[in-house]
Motif scaffolding. Structure first.
Motif, mmCIF file in Angstrom:
data_model
loop_
_atom_site.group_PDB
_atom_site.id
_atom_site.type_symbol
_atom_site.label_atom_id
_atom_site.label_comp_id
_atom_site.label_asym_id
_atom_site.label_seq_id
_atom_site.Cartn_x
_atom_site.Cartn_y
_atom_site.Cartn_z
ATOM 1 N N ALA A 186 25.675 33.267 35.367
ATOM 2 C CA ALA A 186 26.720 34.256 35.630
ATOM 3 C C ALA A 186 27.455 33.924 36.924
ATOM 4 O O ALA A 186 26.859 33.432 37.877
ATOM 5 N N LEU A 187 28.743 34.188 36.952
ATOM 6 C CA LEU A 187 29.539 33.973 38.152
ATOM 7 C C LEU A 187 29.017 34.889 39.253
ATOM 8 O O LEU A 187 28.734 36.070 39.003
ATOM 9 N N PRO A 188 28.843 34.400 40.476
ATOM 10 C CA PRO A 188 28.334 35.241 41.562
ATOM 11 C C PRO A 188 29.149 36.522 41.738
ATOM 12 O O PRO A 188 30.368 36.523 41.546
ATOM 13 N N LYS A 189 28.471 37.586 42.104
ATOM 14 C CA LYS A 189 29.135 38.873 42.295
ATOM 15 C C LYS A 189 30.224 38.785 43.359
ATOM 16 O O LYS A 189 31.227 39.477 43.277
ATOM 17 N N LEU A 190 29.995 37.941 44.368
ATOM 18 C CA LEU A 190 30.982 37.804 45.439
ATOM 19 C C LEU A 190 32.334 37.380 44.877
ATOM 20 O O LEU A 190 33.384 37.806 45.369
ATOM 21 N N CYS A 191 32.329 36.550 43.850
ATOM 22 C CA CYS A 191 33.579 36.058 43.271
ATOM 23 C C CYS A 191 34.385 37.165 42.610
ATOM 24 O O CYS A 191 35.588 37.019 42.389
ATOM 25 N N LYS A 192 33.723 38.269 42.286
ATOM 26 C CA LYS A 192 34.389 39.362 41.593
ATOM 27 C C LYS A 192 34.594 40.594 42.470
ATOM 28 O O LYS A 192 35.218 41.559 42.047
ATOM 29 N N CYS B 93 34.184 29.440 43.772
ATOM 30 C CA CYS B 93 34.220 30.293 42.574
ATOM 31 C C CYS B 93 35.034 29.633 41.460
ATOM 32 O O CYS B 93 34.649 29.654 40.291
ATOM 33 N N LYS B 94 36.153 29.033 41.831
ATOM 34 C CA LYS B 94 37.033 28.402 40.860
ATOM 35 C C LYS B 94 36.405 27.140 40.270
ATOM 36 O O LYS B 94 36.572 26.839 39.085
ATOM 37 N N ALA B 95 35.647 26.424 41.106
ATOM 38 C CA ALA B 95 35.084 25.144 40.672
ATOM 39 C C ALA B 95 33.832 25.303 39.822
ATOM 40 O O ALA B 95 33.487 24.394 39.057
ATOM 41 N N ASP C 84 39.690 30.053 52.339
ATOM 42 C CA ASP C 84 39.685 29.997 50.881
ATOM 43 C C ASP C 84 38.566 29.151 50.306
ATOM 44 O O ASP C 84 38.532 28.912 49.106
ATOM 45 N N PHE C 85 37.612 28.694 51.132
ATOM 46 C CA PHE C 85 36.590 27.814 50.577
ATOM 47 C C PHE C 85 35.688 28.565 49.585
ATOM 48 O O PHE C 85 35.212 27.985 48.613
ATOM 49 N N VAL C 86 35.488 29.867 49.807
ATOM 50 C CA VAL C 86 34.713 30.661 48.855
ATOM 51 C C VAL C 86 35.442 30.724 47.521
ATOM 52 O O VAL C 86 34.844 30.555 46.453
ATOM 53 N N ALA C 87 36.749 30.959 47.569
ATOM 54 C CA ALA C 87 37.546 31.016 46.345
ATOM 55 C C ALA C 87 37.495 29.682 45.607
ATOM 56 O O ALA C 87 37.435 29.647 44.369
ATOM 57 N N THR D 239 23.591 30.792 44.801
ATOM 58 C CA THR D 239 22.995 30.502 43.490
ATOM 59 C C THR D 239 23.767 29.442 42.717
ATOM 60 O O THR D 239 23.231 28.857 41.772
ATOM 61 N N VAL D 240 25.019 29.204 43.101
ATOM 62 C CA VAL D 240 25.829 28.208 42.383
ATOM 63 C C VAL D 240 26.340 27.106 43.315
ATOM 64 O O VAL D 240 27.170 26.297 42.924
ATOM 65 N N THR D 241 25.827 27.088 44.550
ATOM 66 C CA THR D 241 26.330 26.138 45.552
ATOM 67 C C THR D 241 25.230 25.213 46.037
ATOM 68 O O THR D 241 24.157 25.657 46.432
ATOM 69 N N ASP D 242 25.513 23.929 46.003
ATOM 70 C CA ASP D 242 24.600 22.921 46.554
ATOM 71 C C ASP D 242 25.211 22.460 47.879
ATOM 72 O O ASP D 242 26.130 21.643 47.902
#
Length: 234
Positions: free
Chosen positions: A203-209, A195-197, A189-192, A67-70
């Protein structure tokens, strides 16, 4: 614009429910300009590229991270282009063929989730890639693309994107996040980093939390096998 949308909901009660759905989806999915731009520069027969595509990129679509990644896949890698525009692939003609097939898939299915699903199937077992095509509803469209002059145009476009990277890519898989290179040799760490970027309004994706995500950051960092741009060609 928001106040205008609210007025329409009041003036046209029949559209009220649709307006609510639009408002909810707007909060859940980032706008295109807000999304974190993740580009993967790869070649189809590079072992590290295959591992990254099959085992790591899937995290984007197996969660709400999409949802937040292109995501943009660029199938060219360490290939070379001659003065007469002939493309030579690092792992031989079969790699050129699969790069072209995947380029056609990206064109056929502009939606990243759809073409990623096909490409992941191909990269999971490149010796049986044709089974991925037979299971596709767009088999004819991809075959028509591949058997035309279009693949050369598509691949040369990807060549232009890859060869004009700044800084230049040193190996594949080569991953950029908002145009800045990540260390694809340590892919955990690419997921992290996504999330950081992310700085958008959604809303921040649930995965990030999630606790599972936190535990994955504490796990041993794996190293990918990469294919360097200056390696000998087959």
């Amino acid at each position: 614009m928001r106040s205008s949308s609210s007025n329409k909901c009041v003036l046209f009660p029949c559209l009220f429910f649709a307006c609510i759905l639009f408002t909810i989806s707007e909060k859940l999915v980032a706008g295109e300009s807000d999304k974190v731009k993740l580009n993967l520069y790869y070649e189809s027969l590079c072992p590290g590229c295959q591992v990254f595509i099959v085992n790591y990129l899937v995290k984007i679509f197996d969660s709400d991270l999409h949802t937040v990644t292109d995501l943009k896949l660029v199938p060219f890698g360490n290939a070379k282009v001659s003065d007469n525009l002939t493309v030579t692939c690092q792992h031989g003609e079969e790699e050129c063929r699969l790069n072209a097939i995947e380029a056609c898939a990206i064109r056929t299915w502009p939606d990243s989730k759809k073409h990623y699903s096909f490409i992941r199937c191909v990269e999971n077992d490149t010796t049986k890639w044709e089974s991925c095509l037979k299971n596709s509803r767009s088999e004819k469209a991809i075959n028509d693309c591949y058997n035309s002059d279009l693949p050369k145009t598509l691949i040369l476009g990807y060549a232009n994107m890859t060869l004009n990277l700044k800084p230049q890519h040193k190996y594949v898989p080569w991953v950029t996040l908002n145009s800045k290179p990540l260390n694809a040799q340590s892919p955990d760490d690419f997921v992290a980093q996504i999330c950081k970027a992310y700085k958008g309004k959604a809303a921040l994706p649930k995965l990030c939390k999630s606790s599972a995500f936190s535990k994955s950051l504490e796990s041993k960092v794996l190293k990918l096998q990469v294919s360097y741009a200056d390696e000998a060609r087959k």
